[in-house]
Design a protein around this motif. Structure first.
Motif, PDB file in Angstrom:
ATOM      1  N   VAL A 184       0.845  -1.189   0.000  1.00 38.83           N
ATOM      2  CA  VAL A 184       0.000   0.000   0.000  1.00 38.83           C
ATOM      3  C   VAL A 184       0.883   1.242   0.000  1.00 38.83           C
ATOM      4  N   GLU A 185       0.572   2.185  -0.896  1.00 38.11           N
ATOM      5  CA  GLU A 185       1.356   3.414  -1.022  1.00 38.11           C
ATOM      6  C   GLU A 185       0.423   4.592  -1.287  1.00 38.11           C
TER       7      GLU A 185
ATOM      8  N   GLU B 282      -7.601   4.334   5.571  1.00 40.08           N
ATOM      9  CA  GLU B 282      -8.855   4.037   4.881  1.00 40.08           C
ATOM     10  C   GLU B 282      -8.847   2.616   4.338  1.00 40.08           C
ATOM     11  N   TRP B 283      -7.697   2.182   3.832  1.00 37.95           N
ATOM     12  CA  TRP B 283      -7.590   0.839   3.250  1.00 37.95           C
ATOM     13  C   TRP B 283      -7.820  -0.231   4.310  1.00 37.95           C
TER      14      TRP B 283
ATOM     15  N   LEU C 129      -0.350   4.545  12.573  1.00 38.73           N
ATOM     16  CA  LEU C 129       0.289   3.390  11.947  1.00 38.73           C
ATOM     17  C   LEU C 129       0.050   2.129  12.768  1.00 38.73           C
ATOM     18  N   LEU C 130       0.253   2.223  14.065  1.00 40.27           N
ATOM     19  CA  LEU C 130       0.035   1.078  14.940  1.00 40.27           C
ATOM     20  C   LEU C 130      -1.428   0.643  14.941  1.00 40.27           C
ATOM     21  N   SER C 131      -2.329   1.589  14.927  1.00 41.69           N
ATOM     22  CA  SER C 131      -3.757   1.263  14.913  1.00 41.69           C
ATOM     23  C   SER C 131      -4.150   0.562  13.624  1.00 41.69           C
ATOM     24  N   SER C 132      -3.617   1.031  12.494  1.00 49.39           N
ATOM     25  CA  SER C 132      -3.920   0.397  11.207  1.00 49.39           C
ATOM     26  C   SER C 132      -3.374  -1.018  11.165  1.00 49.39           C
TER      27      SER C 132
END
Length: 245
Positions: free
Chosen positions: A75-76, A107-108, A151-154
């Motif tokens: 993912v980017e 979102e992804w 970032l950690l949550s995703s």
């Protein structure tokens, strides 16, 4: 000039089994990404996710190191970098297993239908500082677009119960990241401190986090000079890796 150096393309980096073009990416191939791609644990991995893939480096390295039936998603956020990552993936030996998605990981993650047993990220780790040459480079360097908590949550939404989330960052930032991760329910299972040589203090840290508690392992890695060989299983790199030391 050696024949090998004469044949190297100038718009990217040549590995033993693939080539990474990075001329359209804000962040180029460097030591951090290659170290993380070589170090991340791949035993029994069933699926891989690379968050913030950039040129696609980590996605390709982990496709090389995993079994033929392991899918790799990358993912980017930057559309230009995502396009180049997709081109790099399509030209590599594992093209059928790698899918590049141009999206915001926050979102992804909300829409993803599967979880991953290995998630990797070479994340932004600087607070907002001096002006960068381009918005894309600022996005890749600074945590303003994707802070560590997000970032950690995703990653927590996307990891399997027995999976690992692996990152690399400066040693001081890594210590703070570990504490933040613990406060969000993660467990630090592996830590590798990286130094330039035996006499230097570590300047980078690699962490493997898990949502499940278990044994904790630490190690110290020393970046070797060009006269010392990395094992093929460990890195799979050409000697030109040392140009980035």
């Amino acid at each position: 000039m050696s024949r090998l150096k004469a044949n190297l393309r100038r718009d990217g980096f040549t590995f033993k089994q693939f080539f990474i073009a990075h001329d359209r990416c804000a962040m180029k191939v460097g030591t951090d990404g290659t170290l993380l791609g070589a170090w991340a644990p791949v035993a029994n991995v069933k699926s891989v996710l690379d968050i913030g893939t950039g040129s696609g480096l980590l996605a390709l390295m982990l496709a090389q190191r995993t079994a033929d039936d392991v899918p790799v998603d990358a993912v980017e956020l930057d559309p230009v970098a995502a396009e180049q990552a997709a081109e790099n993936a399509s030209a590599c030996p594992w093209a059928s297993r790698i899918n590049v998605h141009c999206a915001d990981i926050r979102e992804w993650a909300q829409q993803a239908t599967q979880r991953y047993s290995l998630i990797v990220s070479n994340p932004p780790f600087f607070e907002q500082g001096s002006t960068c040459a381009s918005p894309e480079r600022a996005q890749a360097r600074y945590t303003t677009t994707l802070d560590h908590s997000a970032l950690l949550s995703s990653a927590a939404q996307l990891i399997t119960e027995d999976g690992f989330f692996c990152v690399i960052m400066p040693e001081t930032a890594g210590t703070a990241f570990s504490e933040l991760a613990k406060s969000q329910g993660w467990f630090v299972r592996y830590r590798a401190d990286v130094a330039d040589n035996e006499t230097r203090l570590p300047h980078r840290v690699m962490l493997a986090l898990s949502p499940t508690d278990g044994e904790y392992f630490t190690e110290r890695l020393v970046i070797r000079g060009p006269d010392q060989n990395w094992s093929e299983d460990y890195c799979g790199l050409t000697q030109d890796f040392y140009l980035f030391m």
